[in-house]
Design a protein around this motif. Structure first.
Motif, PDB file in Angstrom:
ATOM      1  N   SER A  64       3.074  -2.770   0.921  1.00  0.00           N
ATOM      2  CA  SER A  64       2.425  -2.108   2.052  1.00  0.00           C
ATOM      3  C   SER A  64       3.361  -2.028   3.248  1.00  0.00           C
ATOM      4  N   ALA A  65       4.043  -3.121   3.540  1.00  0.00           N
ATOM      5  CA  ALA A  65       4.981  -3.132   4.656  1.00  0.00           C
ATOM      6  C   ALA A  65       6.144  -2.179   4.403  1.00  0.00           C
ATOM      7  N   SER A  66       6.629  -2.133   3.179  1.00  0.00           N
ATOM      8  CA  SER A  66       7.737  -1.237   2.836  1.00  0.00           C
ATOM      9  C   SER A  66       7.318   0.213   2.971  1.00  0.00           C
ATOM     10  N   THR A  67       6.119   0.524   2.521  1.00  0.00           N
ATOM     11  CA  THR A  67       5.603   1.894   2.623  1.00  0.00           C
ATOM     12  C   THR A  67       5.492   2.297   4.085  1.00  0.00           C
ATOM     13  N   GLN A  68       4.987   1.401   4.897  1.00  0.00           N
ATOM     14  CA  GLN A  68       4.852   1.689   6.318  1.00  0.00           C
ATOM     15  C   GLN A  68       6.230   1.924   6.949  1.00  0.00           C
ATOM     16  N   LEU A  69       7.210   1.113   6.611  1.00  0.00           N
ATOM     17  CA  LEU A  69       8.561   1.284   7.143  1.00  0.00           C
ATOM     18  C   LEU A  69       9.158   2.619   6.699  1.00  0.00           C
ATOM     19  N   LEU A  70       8.928   3.014   5.456  1.00  0.00           N
ATOM     20  CA  LEU A  70       9.457   4.281   4.974  1.00  0.00           C
ATOM     21  C   LEU A  70       8.854   5.456   5.742  1.00  0.00           C
ATOM     22  N   HIS A  71       7.569   5.370   6.069  1.00  0.00           N
ATOM     23  CA  HIS A  71       6.916   6.447   6.809  1.00  0.00           C
ATOM     24  C   HIS A  71       7.366   6.488   8.277  1.00  0.00           C
ATOM     25  N   GLU A  72       7.685   5.341   8.821  1.00  0.00           N
ATOM     26  CA  GLU A  72       8.129   5.266  10.214  1.00  0.00           C
ATOM     27  C   GLU A  72       9.584   5.671  10.381  1.00  0.00           C
ATOM     28  N   ASN A  73      10.381   5.506   9.316  1.00  0.00           N
ATOM     29  CA  ASN A  73      11.823   5.779   9.393  1.00  0.00           C
ATOM     30  C   ASN A  73      12.263   6.699   8.263  1.00  0.00           C
TER      31      ASN A  73
END
Length: 75
Positions: A64-73
């Motif tokens: 979940s954290a990785s997915t969020q980081l990918l969407h933010e960056n």
């Protein structure tokens, strides 16, 4: 309960279930081939069900954290 341990003295620092010498990767190998958590626990009796559930929950948090980081960056 701490589910994961990494110690250079245990399998060269491979991530293992805490208090065992069972690599975390073994769980994912079992699941990948269609085997159940029950089959994994039967083959590795030193691992507790709570540890397996803890590792799966932790993995979900990482994803979940990785997915969020990918969407933010985006690249």
């Amino acid at each position: 309960m701490k589910a994961i341990n990494s110690d250079p003295e245990i399998l060269g620092g491979t991530l293992v279930f805490n208090g065992t010498r069972v690599p975390i990767k073994n769980l994912f190998d079992y699941l990948e081939t269609g085997e159940t958590i029950e089959e994994f626990l039967a083959d590795f009796p030193s691992v507790a069900r709570d540890q397996v559930l803890g590792v799966l929950a932790f993995s979900q948090q990482i994803l979940s954290a990785s997915t969020q980081l990918l969407h933010e960056n985006p690249a």
